[in-house]
Design an enzyme around this catalytic site. Structure first.
Site, PDB file in Angstrom:
ATOM      1  N   PRO A  18       0.961  -1.222  -0.011  1.00 37.90           N
ATOM      2  CA  PRO A  18       0.107  -0.039  -0.132  1.00 37.90           C
ATOM      3  C   PRO A  18       0.810   1.222   0.103  1.00 37.90           C
ATOM      4  O   PRO A  18       1.466   1.324   1.042  1.00 37.90           O
ATOM      5  CB  PRO A  18      -0.733  -0.151   1.163  1.00 37.90           C
ATOM      6  CG  PRO A  18      -0.017  -1.037   2.124  1.00 37.90           C
ATOM      7  CD  PRO A  18       0.795  -1.920   1.236  1.00 37.90           C
ATOM      8  N   ASP A  40       6.064   2.779   1.751  1.00 40.01           N
ATOM      9  CA  ASP A  40       5.036   1.737   2.258  1.00 40.01           C
ATOM     10  C   ASP A  40       4.315   2.290   3.471  1.00 40.01           C
ATOM     11  O   ASP A  40       5.010   2.359   4.525  1.00 40.01           O
ATOM     12  CB  ASP A  40       6.014   0.662   2.426  1.00 40.01           C
ATOM     13  CG  ASP A  40       5.221  -0.649   2.725  1.00 40.01           C
ATOM     14  OD1 ASP A  40       3.997  -0.550   3.137  1.00 40.01           O
ATOM     15  OD2 ASP A  40       5.668  -1.869   2.774  1.00 40.01           O
ATOM     16  N   HIS A  41       3.167   2.415   3.209  1.00 41.83           N
ATOM     17  CA  HIS A  41       2.332   2.926   4.128  1.00 41.83           C
ATOM     18  C   HIS A  41       1.914   2.073   5.463  1.00 41.83           C
ATOM     19  O   HIS A  41       1.347   2.436   6.396  1.00 41.83           O
ATOM     20  CB  HIS A  41       0.873   3.615   3.751  1.00 41.83           C
ATOM     21  CG  HIS A  41       0.590   4.853   4.265  1.00 41.83           C
ATOM     22  ND1 HIS A  41       0.873   5.308   5.542  1.00 41.83           N
ATOM     23  CD2 HIS A  41      -0.042   5.934   3.670  1.00 41.83           C
ATOM     24  CE1 HIS A  41       0.430   6.241   5.802  1.00 41.83           C
ATOM     25  NE2 HIS A  41      -0.301   6.693   4.616  1.00 41.83           N
ATOM     26  N   ARG A  42       2.336   0.686   5.172  1.00 48.13           N
ATOM     27  CA  ARG A  42       2.142  -0.290   6.204  1.00 48.13           C
ATOM     28  C   ARG A  42       3.080   0.250   7.707  1.00 48.13           C
ATOM     29  O   ARG A  42       2.761   0.124   8.658  1.00 48.13           O
ATOM     30  CB  ARG A  42       2.280  -1.434   5.880  1.00 48.13           C
ATOM     31  CG  ARG A  42       1.527  -2.095   5.016  1.00 48.13           C
ATOM     32  CD  ARG A  42       1.712  -3.554   4.393  1.00 48.13           C
ATOM     33  NE  ARG A  42       3.073  -3.363   3.528  1.00 48.13           N
ATOM     34  CZ  ARG A  42       3.584  -4.656   3.105  1.00 48.13           C
ATOM     35  NH1 ARG A  42       3.099  -5.829   3.262  1.00 48.13           N
ATOM     36  NH2 ARG A  42       4.719  -4.362   2.530  1.00 48.13           N
ATOM     37  N   ILE A  89       5.221   3.156   7.408  1.00 43.22           N
ATOM     38  CA  ILE A  89       5.794   4.673   7.228  1.00 43.22           C
ATOM     39  C   ILE A  89       4.609   5.641   7.088  1.00 43.22           C
ATOM     40  O   ILE A  89       3.627   5.210   6.161  1.00 43.22           O
ATOM     41  CB  ILE A  89       6.700   4.840   6.088  1.00 43.22           C
ATOM     42  CG1 ILE A  89       7.873   4.048   6.385  1.00 43.22           C
ATOM     43  CG2 ILE A  89       7.032   6.358   5.762  1.00 43.22           C
ATOM     44  CD1 ILE A  89       8.901   4.308   5.131  1.00 43.22           C
TER      45      ILE A  89
END
Length: 452
Positions: free
Chosen positions: A246, A422-424, A426
């Site tokens: 994501p 990577d929004h998981r 960060i």
């Protein structure tokens, strides 16, 4: 006499197959020990295969364009009775021997396979030139970067007979390899074409004919190119990135004038004589300094173990556009490099990637990547995060633009940086703070001295 089969060896990095690009020998030819007999393309690089024994070629067991599995037979060679027997690795290249070199690594024909620990950085001579990052004149005729173009042996032989340079012949074979028919099609209009099978009919006036080079371009309205080699692997990696990571992005536009002035000054100093110092080297140094402050961006998401793995070393990936597709060689232990060393290493990696001589070791294990779309005149892009990393920084074009400087409008060097992450692991705040730190270091590059 004995007939021995040479099988495709393990080329490292756990690669399961390779595509045969071309043969350097044919049936009936005599080969010597360690003579190059073929070129194969892996997911990472083009590799020249040396013969593990001397003798006479009996049969070629694969054709250019074939995908060959590791351990599958490539060529059969007839050796003399008193010739030295091949080693166990030569007899069966598909069987790894982790104890052969005492390092715990898999012995392979070219370099070494995967290692448990980080690979140590190699020292390399400074290259003559490196891809520029500042505004440039793109009208110059491109100069080939590799030793030779991909072509079938028969096509090379015909090209030599006709005096045709293969670099300027568009290939229609597997992965763009030049075929015999391509060479025939490239015969100048004033020269009769060699006898061959009937060529497809062409329009009387082909608007795509190249009068400057005297080449006849194909008149077909469509062209199909097999997806193979690096392009195929890149596509798979990008699909995996889009499906499994994501991603979000952030951007910042900054005044790059002070950095340009610093680079101009450094080019006149003794330390950088003979080197091509570009903005990319200074941006890389700023990124490394910011990663030391924000180590969470130098990490990756381990889905299998449900862990975030933060690395306390930086293997800095540099995206390089090549004729065969996008490659990302990386600078090992880049966090320990000086600005001068970064300049040398970036130039060396770019040259080897374009020439197809980058090894799997050069192309594996990156922890953070920089991509530069500015060299193509593009202001900014939104890159996809490489699987196995947490973020990628994008550099846009560096141009002179109107800018408010000390409360007045002035002409300044301006650029835009973007980051995809990577929004998981960060969030937007962390990515924005990291990007703002990189921008601040480039707007006032003397502050880098306090971080070296």
């Amino acid at each position: 006499m004995a007939d021995l089969e040479f099988r495709l060896p393990d080329l490292g990095e756990g690669l399961a197959d390779a595509e045969l690009v071309s043969w350097s020998v044919g049936a009936g030819d005599t080969v010597e020990l360690n003579q190059t007999i073929a070129e194969v393309e892996t997911a990472k690089a083009v590799v020249a295969l040396p013969s593990p024994f001397a003798g006479t070629v009996v049969e070629l067991l694969a054709q250019p364009g074939d995908t060959v599995l590791v351990g599958a037979p490539l060529i059969r060679v007839r050796t003399e009775a008193d010739a030295p027997a091949p080693t166990a690795v030569e007899q069966d290249s598909s069987v790894p021997d982790s104890s052969a070199n005492g390092t715990g690594r898999t012995a392979v024909l070219v370099g070494y396979g995967p290692e448990e620990e980080a690979v140590s950085r190699r020292r390399r001579p400074a290259p003559a030139a490196v891809e520029p990052d500042a505004p440039q004149d793109n009208t110059a005729t491109p100069v080939p970067q590799t030793d030779r173009a991909a072509a079938t042996p028969a096509a090379r032989r015909l090209a030599r007979e006709l005096g045709i340079d293969l670099w300027y012949v568009p290939g229609s074979g597997p992965d763009g390899a030049v075929t015999v028919e391509d060479v025939r099609d490239a015969v100048p209009v004033s020269q009769p074409r060699p006898a061959a099978t009937p060529a497809p009919a062409r329009a009387a006036a082909d608007p795509r004919s190249d009068s400057d080079h005297g080449l006849i371009r194909p008149a077909a309205r469509e062209e199909r190119t097999p997806i193979s080699g690096i392009r195929k692997r890149t596509a798979a990696a990008m699909v995996a990135s889009a499906r499994t990571i994501p991603q979000a992005s952030a951007f910042v536009t900054l005044d790059f004038t002070a950095s340009m002035e610093l680079l101009d000054h450094l080019r006149t100093t003794t330390s950088f004589q003979g080197l091509t110092l570009t903005p990319l080297a200074l941006i890389a140094k700023s990124v490394l300094a910011a990663l030391a402050e924000f180590p969470d961006l130098n990490a990756f998401w381990d889905e299998a173990k449900q862990e975030i793995v933060t690395k306390h070393y930086v293997n800095l990936g540099i995206a390089v556009a090549t004729d065969r597709g996008l490659l990302v060689p990386n600078l090992k232990e880049a966090h320990a490099l000086s600005l001068r060393e970064l300049c040398q290493e970036i130039g060396w990696l770019a040259d080897t990637a374009r020439s197809g001589s980058a090894t799997p070791t050069d192309l594996r294990g990156s922890t953070f990547t920089i991509t530069n779309v500015g060299v193509f005149g593009v202001d900014i892009g939104v890159p996809l995060v490489n699987p196995g990393e947490a973020a990628i920084l994008c550099l846009g074009s560096i141009r002179k633009r109107p800018w408010v400087f000390r409360d007045e409008v002035a002409v300044r060097w301006v650029t835009t940086l973007g980051i995809s992450f990577d929004h998981r692991m960060i969030d937007g705040e962390l990515a924005s703070r990291f990007l703002a730190t990189v921008a601040g270091l480039l707007e006032d590059p003397l502050t880098l001295l306090g971080r070296m």
